[in-house]
Write an enzyme that holds these catalytic residues in place. Structure first.
Site, PDB file in Angstrom:
ATOM      1  N   LYS A  90       0.905  -1.224  -0.237  1.00  0.00           N
ATOM      2  CA  LYS A  90       0.019   0.034  -0.079  1.00  0.00           C
ATOM      3  C   LYS A  90       1.042   1.315  -0.047  1.00  0.00           C
ATOM      4  CE  LYS A  90      -1.936  -1.078   3.882  1.00  0.00           C
ATOM      5  NZ  LYS A  90      -1.129  -2.588   4.064  1.00  0.00           N
ATOM      6  N   LYS A 172     -12.675  16.072   5.277  1.00  0.00           N
ATOM      7  CA  LYS A 172     -14.013  16.649   4.768  1.00  0.00           C
ATOM      8  C   LYS A 172     -13.805  18.090   4.225  1.00  0.00           C
ATOM      9  CE  LYS A 172     -16.718  13.504   7.496  1.00  0.00           C
ATOM     10  NZ  LYS A 172     -18.082  13.368   8.529  1.00  0.00           N
TER      11      LYS A 172
END
Length: 287
Positions: A90, A172
């Site tokens: 990853k 966000k």
């Protein structure tokens, strides 16, 4: 990281040429990008090899996100989570995306760079990275091993709620007008991230798998450390192995039965003996 490096190049040039003002040019950014590549390369120290169609598919999907954020006006923030077993590649994939993107700002955030810091200082460091990213037109922030950044411990479980809430807010928060940001997170504890609602903060999640036998064979063929006759035999002994562990196994086997054979193996003068490879495989912790 790249922006700061570009400014440093501009300041050095101005000093050397006795210029009264400092102006950051495209050449400064190109020099900065070239200087940042070795830092990202350290996080994929074995380079990138083809690991089969499944890994290729994931790599293509992440690079598609890079293209998306470049060309689509409405894509100012894209977040991608790479999850999978420890050692499945990853981090190397995230670093490769950072290198291949050509973005002027790429920052790598990991727990190992914050050893000894309290959680308030860690939060401040992470916030600063995002603030720096917002100064560039195109940026990538890599949050590596998110569970370690959040100080996760399975017993309890325990973690830093402050760092978790800070990360959630940043994931966000849309960049300022005219700025675009790609955030790539990696984790080996996706169920934990789900429990603290961090998974929902990512636009997409991709599973990075371990290597199947056919994948391992592709890797062994590229490394060229076995004779053609022994590649199939070695690959058949491998299934569901993380690529990081496969590299470790190859390094062990390359030392030879009596040690000191690695140089000859990696130079191609000799090949790993399959019997010694099997012995090394037995020594590796079961996967």
């Amino acid at each position: 990281m790249v922006v700061q490096s570009a400014i440093s190049f501009a300041m050095l040039r101005s000093y050397q040429n006795y210029e009264k003002s400092i102006e950051v040019t495209m050449d400064d950014f190109m020099n900065a990008i070239q200087s940042i590549v070795p830092i990202l390369e350290r996080h994929r120290f074995n380079g990138m090899v083809s690991c089969g169609d499944r890994h290729k598919h994931i790599s293509e999907k992440v690079m598609h996100l890079v293209k998306q954020i470049k060309v689509i006006a409405g894509s100012s923030l894209v977040t991608c989570l790479l999850e999978g077993p420890s050692g499945s590649g990853k981090t190397a994939l995230a670093a490769t995306v950072g290198i291949d993107s050509g973005f002027p700002f790429v920052e790598f955030v990991s727990a190992e760079t914050m050893i000894g810091l309290d959680e308030q200082t860690k939060c401040a460091r992470i916030v600063k990275v995002f603030e720096d990213a917002y100064k560039s037109s195109l940026s990538i922030v890599i949050l590596d091993d998110l569970e370690m950044l959040l100080e996760y411990a399975a017993i309890g479980p325990q973690f830093s709620e402050l760092i978790a809430q800070t990360s959630l807010a940043l994931l966000k928060q849309r960049p300022p007008e005219g700025k675009k940001l790609l955030v790539i997170g990696t984790t080996s504890q996706v169920s934990f991230l789900d429990s603290v609602d961090l998974c929902n903060a990512f636009s997409v999640t991709y599973h990075v798998p371990t290597l199947k036998t056919e994948d391992a064979k592709k890797v062994l063929e590229q490394l060229k450390v076995f004779s053609e006759h022994d590649v199939d035999a070695a690959a058949k002994a491998l299934n569901d192995i993380p690529i990081k562990k496969l590299y470790m196994l190859i390094e062990m086997a390359a030392q030879g039965e009596h040690g000191g054979a690695a140089e000859a193996i990696y130079s191609g003068r000799e090949k790993i003996k399959i019997s010694h490879f099997y012995n090394c495989l037995q020594d590796v912790v079961q996967y």
